[in-house]
Scaffold this active site. Structure first.
Site, PDB file in Angstrom:
ATOM      1  CG  ASP A 113       6.441  23.081  46.625  1.00 58.66           C
ATOM      2  OD1 ASP A 113       5.590  23.144  45.714  1.00 58.66           O
ATOM      3  OD2 ASP A 113       6.177  23.257  47.831  1.00 58.66           O
ATOM      4  CG  PHE A 223       1.755  28.628  54.178  1.00 59.49           C
ATOM      5  CD1 PHE A 223       2.502  28.102  53.137  1.00 59.49           C
ATOM      6  CD2 PHE A 223       1.061  27.744  55.002  1.00 59.49           C
ATOM      7  CE1 PHE A 223       2.559  26.731  52.908  1.00 59.49           C
ATOM      8  CE2 PHE A 223       1.103  26.368  54.780  1.00 59.49           C
ATOM      9  CZ  PHE A 223       1.844  25.869  53.725  1.00 59.49           C
ATOM     10  CG  HIS A 273      -5.123  16.856  57.494  1.00 59.04           C
ATOM     11  ND1 HIS A 273      -4.591  15.701  58.015  1.00 59.04           N
ATOM     12  CD2 HIS A 273      -4.068  17.570  57.006  1.00 59.04           C
ATOM     13  CE1 HIS A 273      -3.279  15.696  57.845  1.00 59.04           C
ATOM     14  NE2 HIS A 273      -2.937  16.824  57.239  1.00 59.04           N
TER      15      HIS A 273
END
Length: 304
Positions: A113, A223, A273
């Site tokens: 980002d 988020f 994950h």
């Protein structure tokens, strides 16, 4: 009495593999929390643990310090995040070589980002790697690294379409990516539809589902909005009215995460994950439900 349906997630010998993501700490208090979480989760024998890299390379030094300490002081296999942002190719290559010298052999290659954060238009740094696929190729040229990349079941927020997003993933694979780790999602059907489209494009690297245990619903929802992940109405309803009820919120969070991962196991998923947010308890509980147990030597050491 109805017969019990066969559930693979109830088979104790199912081979489940997990990996954990952490972020580099900003303060001594955050550092203590991070290493306490690492010590808690390490005995579960993760395939690797990754350490994130802030927007615009803002955590470069802290990421390197955390990864280097993992190499020196633990038996874990660290994966260092690396981005294309705010650095020339030479500067990025220098970071890659420094990781190699520190003993790191796994990098998570991301476009990254902008320094101004998500929502700001991305512009390649003059003289830098333009795209994540270029970064993958650059890393592979430098050394014998395993390279993981990102995947987006609901497409990257900046991609014009899912097909364009799959083009980007295919380019990363063609440049040498070994696996992809997905952005988190809450609807498992979305993930499996995505896998079907990935496979139809001839992309054959493993796609590991990224799981975000919801420690704080408001934070997770914010988020999700920034990263293009959807938040189902049913998920919001689960946490409704629990803003000030921490104890119940923790129980609901555990139930929601367990429901998601056990359904994935029942549908054939064996690798996960976890985005830990540097907190161990909820992730540890989910791993326990998946059948993972601390290695005997680690358990004895912890009990000593």
């Amino acid at each position: 009495m109805y017969p019990t349906a066969f559930r693979p997630s109830r088979e104790s010998r199912r081979p489940i593999r997990v990996s954990f993501e952490f972020f580099p700490p900003k303060t001594p208090e955050m550092e203590a929390t991070l290493w306490s979480s690492i010590e808690r989760l390490a005995p579960l024998g993760p395939s690797f643990v990754s350490v994130t890299y802030g927007a615009g390379g803002s955590t470069r030094e802290r990421t390197h310090n955390t990864v280097s300490r993992l190499v020196r002081e633990t038996e874990l296999k660290p994966a260092a995040h690396l981005t294309c942002v705010a650095a020339t190719k030479g500067e990025v290559d220098e970071v890659v070589r420094a990781y190699h010298e520190a003993g790191v052999r796994h990098i998570v290659a991301l476009r990254g980002d902008p320094a101004d954060g998500v929502g700001t238009a991305y512009t390649a740094h003059p003289g830098g790697y333009e795209r994540s696929c270029d970064l993958v190729a650059g890393i592979k040229r430098i050394g014998d690294f395993e390279v993981s990349v990102s995947a987006y079941p609901e497409r990257h927020p900046e991609a014009g379409s899912l097909d364009q997003d799959l083009d980007a993933l295919k380019a990363k694979v063609d440049c040498g990516a070994d696996r992809a780790i997905s952005q988190f999602f809450f609807d498992n059907d979305l993930f499996f539809r995505y896998l079907d489209r990935v496979q139809s494009r001839g992309i054959d690297i493993p796609i590991i589902p990224g799981i975000l245990p919801v420690q704080n619903f408001k934070q997770a929802a914010n988020f999700a909005r920034r990263t293009g992940a959807s938040v189902p109405d049913w998920l919001a309803a689960r946490f409704e009215g629990l803003e000030d009820d921490v104890a119940t919120r923790k129980l609901v969070a555990a139930a929601v995460a367990a429901e998601q991962v056990l359904d994935l196991v029942d549908r054939g998923v064996t690798d996960f994950h976890f985005y830990t947010m540097n907190r161990a308890d909820l992730v540890y509980a989910i791993c326990h439900l998946l059948g993972l147990r601390a290695a005997p030597a680690a358990a004895e050491k912890a009990a000593a």
